[in-house]
Scaffold this active site. Structure first.
Site, PDB file in Angstrom:
ATOM      1  N   GLN A  77       0.838  -1.188   0.000  1.00 16.95           N
ATOM      2  CA  GLN A  77       0.000   0.000   0.000  1.00 16.95           C
ATOM      3  C   GLN A  77       0.878   1.245   0.000  1.00 16.95           C
ATOM      4  O   GLN A  77       1.909   1.282   0.670  1.00 16.95           O
ATOM      5  CB  GLN A  77      -0.898  -0.032   1.248  1.00 16.95           C
ATOM      6  CG  GLN A  77      -1.577   1.249   1.641  1.00 16.95           C
ATOM      7  CD  GLN A  77      -0.961   1.851   2.890  1.00 16.95           C
ATOM      8  OE1 GLN A  77      -0.712   1.154   3.867  1.00 16.95           O
ATOM      9  NE2 GLN A  77      -0.698   3.146   2.857  1.00 16.95           N
ATOM     10  N   CYS A  78       0.489   2.248  -0.791  1.00 18.47           N
ATOM     11  CA  CYS A  78       1.176   3.546  -0.711  1.00 18.47           C
ATOM     12  C   CYS A  78       0.122   4.640  -0.716  1.00 18.47           C
ATOM     13  O   CYS A  78      -0.971   4.465  -0.178  1.00 18.47           O
ATOM     14  CB  CYS A  78       2.202   3.706  -1.825  1.00 18.47           C
ATOM     15  SG  CYS A  78       1.487   3.749  -3.488  1.00 18.47           S
TER      16      CYS A  78
END
Lengths: 308, 86
Positions: free
Chosen positions: A265-266
């Site tokens: 996830q970013c």
């Protein structure tokens, strides 16, 4: 669709030169579309020499061949200057043996493919039973060479392989059957419902996960490790509860069992995709990328997580 | 699967079904799919005595207007099956 005289004579010249010609996207070594790839594979299986024409290299030809054949799609197979068909027709002719006859080849005895074992979760079973409209069509599964899946109701085919998945009859072609053994089909309620497929035959790749699907997996208590690849500065602004910070947990993550479910996830889903690809190369087999990142999470799942 | 934006307004599945039935009034049209990609199974007397190429041409001809241009509602027909009613 237009056909200039120049393109017309180019097409006719090609057909004059070679007995079997496939107008396709890409070439036989690098097909650039799934349908073209399927026909290349079939011609290879029949064992006939053929020429290919890449319509992507020439926009005029791409339109021209559609007009010439009066056929709206690519690929297009020609034998002895006669149009045989597109992907669907070639597949049918191949299955029935007519393509072998047309090309003057013997059809090998059909390979015996054992019915695959497929597991259905209760949710998936319910969704499938509910989708059956009682018209007599049968549940069909298709898995192509790129491991893209299609699950639909359609007519029975003569060459079908049948299997019973937790009480539900599923039909498929032999190629699909070979790719399906040991797979399981689950149902996730997120976004109006979707099938979730786990297939041990699939070469590992990064798969896309929506924020709703991640939420559903977390709510069900599924085992996964959420990995936040952003900088610590960004984590100070907002973070998803339970996400491990890649920067500080790299060694710990690398030491995990390679079958661990990793969700990267970013902020918007780009950096995390690169990280996910890297962990795939490190040997992890169940790697997901959270599409839309924490921003999508803030909008769709938890508005208490601030956007930045 | 990639996104296929379209300017088309309305129910694409219904538009496909209507268009096929305009060309083949007795047709039973099974169509599903979405996001530009569709799968069709059409059963009609209109295919009697025709080979697969001519049968499929009839269907493609009927939905040609839905497949025109880069922003067409129908980007690809993933599978098209034609059948004469038994």
């Amino acid at each position: 669709m237009t056909l200039s005289d120049a393109v017309k004579s180019q097409i006719e010249g090609t057909l004059e030169k070679s007995r079997v010609v496939l107008f396709m996207k890409g070439n036989k070594h690098f097909p650039q579309c799934g349908f073209s790839a399927q026909v290349v594979k079939i011609l290879g299986d029949v064992g006939v020499a053929f020429d290919t024409v890449n319509v992507l290299q020439n926009a005029e030809l791409r339109d021209g061949i559609k007009a010439y054949t009066d056929w709206p799609t690519i690929p297009q197979l020609y034998v002895d200057k006669k149009f045989v068909g597109g992907c669907d027709i070639v597949k049918e002719l191949f299955a029935s043996g007519e393509l072998h006859a047309l090309l003057g080849k013997e059809k090998a005895a059909p390979e015996k493919v054992a019915p695959p074992k497929i597991a259905l979760s209760e949710g998936a079973k319910k969704a499938l039973v509910a989708a059956d409209d009682g018209s007599g069509d049968t549940l069909r599964l298709e898995i192509n060479a790129e491991f893209q899946y299609d699950l639909y109701f359609g007519p029975k085919e003569q060459t079908d392989i049948e299997t019973t998945a937790d009480g539900v009859l599923v039909r498929m072609d032999a190629e699909t059957a070979k790719r399906a053994n040991g797979m399981s089909i689950d149902w996730v309620e997120a976004q109006g419902g979707a099938f979730k497929i786990d297939n041990p035959n699939e070469p590992p790749r990064v798969r896309a996960l929506s924020v709703e699907e991640l939420k559903a997996m977390m709510d069900k208590g599924e085992k996964l490790v959420l990995v936040d690849v952003r900088t610590s500065g960004e984590r100070d602004l907002a973070k998803i509860q339970g996400a491990k910070h890649l920067e500080t947990s790299e060694a710990e993550i690398a030491a995990l069992d390679k079958d661990t479910v990793l969700v990267f996830q970013c902020h918007h889903g780009m950096r995390s995709r690169n990280a996910a690809e890297l962990y795939l190369r490190k040997g992890f087999r169940k790697v997901w990328n959270l599409e839309g990142g924490i921003d999508a999470w803030s909008i769709k799942v938890d508005t208490n997580v601030p956007r930045y | 699967m990639s996104d296929h934006p379209t300017d088309f307004q309305g129910d694409i599945l219904e538009a496909i079904r209507e268009s096929v039935k305009k060309a083949l009034p007795d047709a039973v049209v099974d169509v599903h799919g979405g996001n530009g990609h569709y799968t069709l199974a059409v059963t009609s007397q209109g295919f009697a005595g025709k080979g697969p190429v001519d049968s499929q041409r009839l269907v493609y001809g009927a939905i040609a207007h839905l497949m025109k241009g880069d922003r067409a509602p129908v980007h690809a027909v993933d599978s098209l099956k034609t059948k004469v009613p038994s």
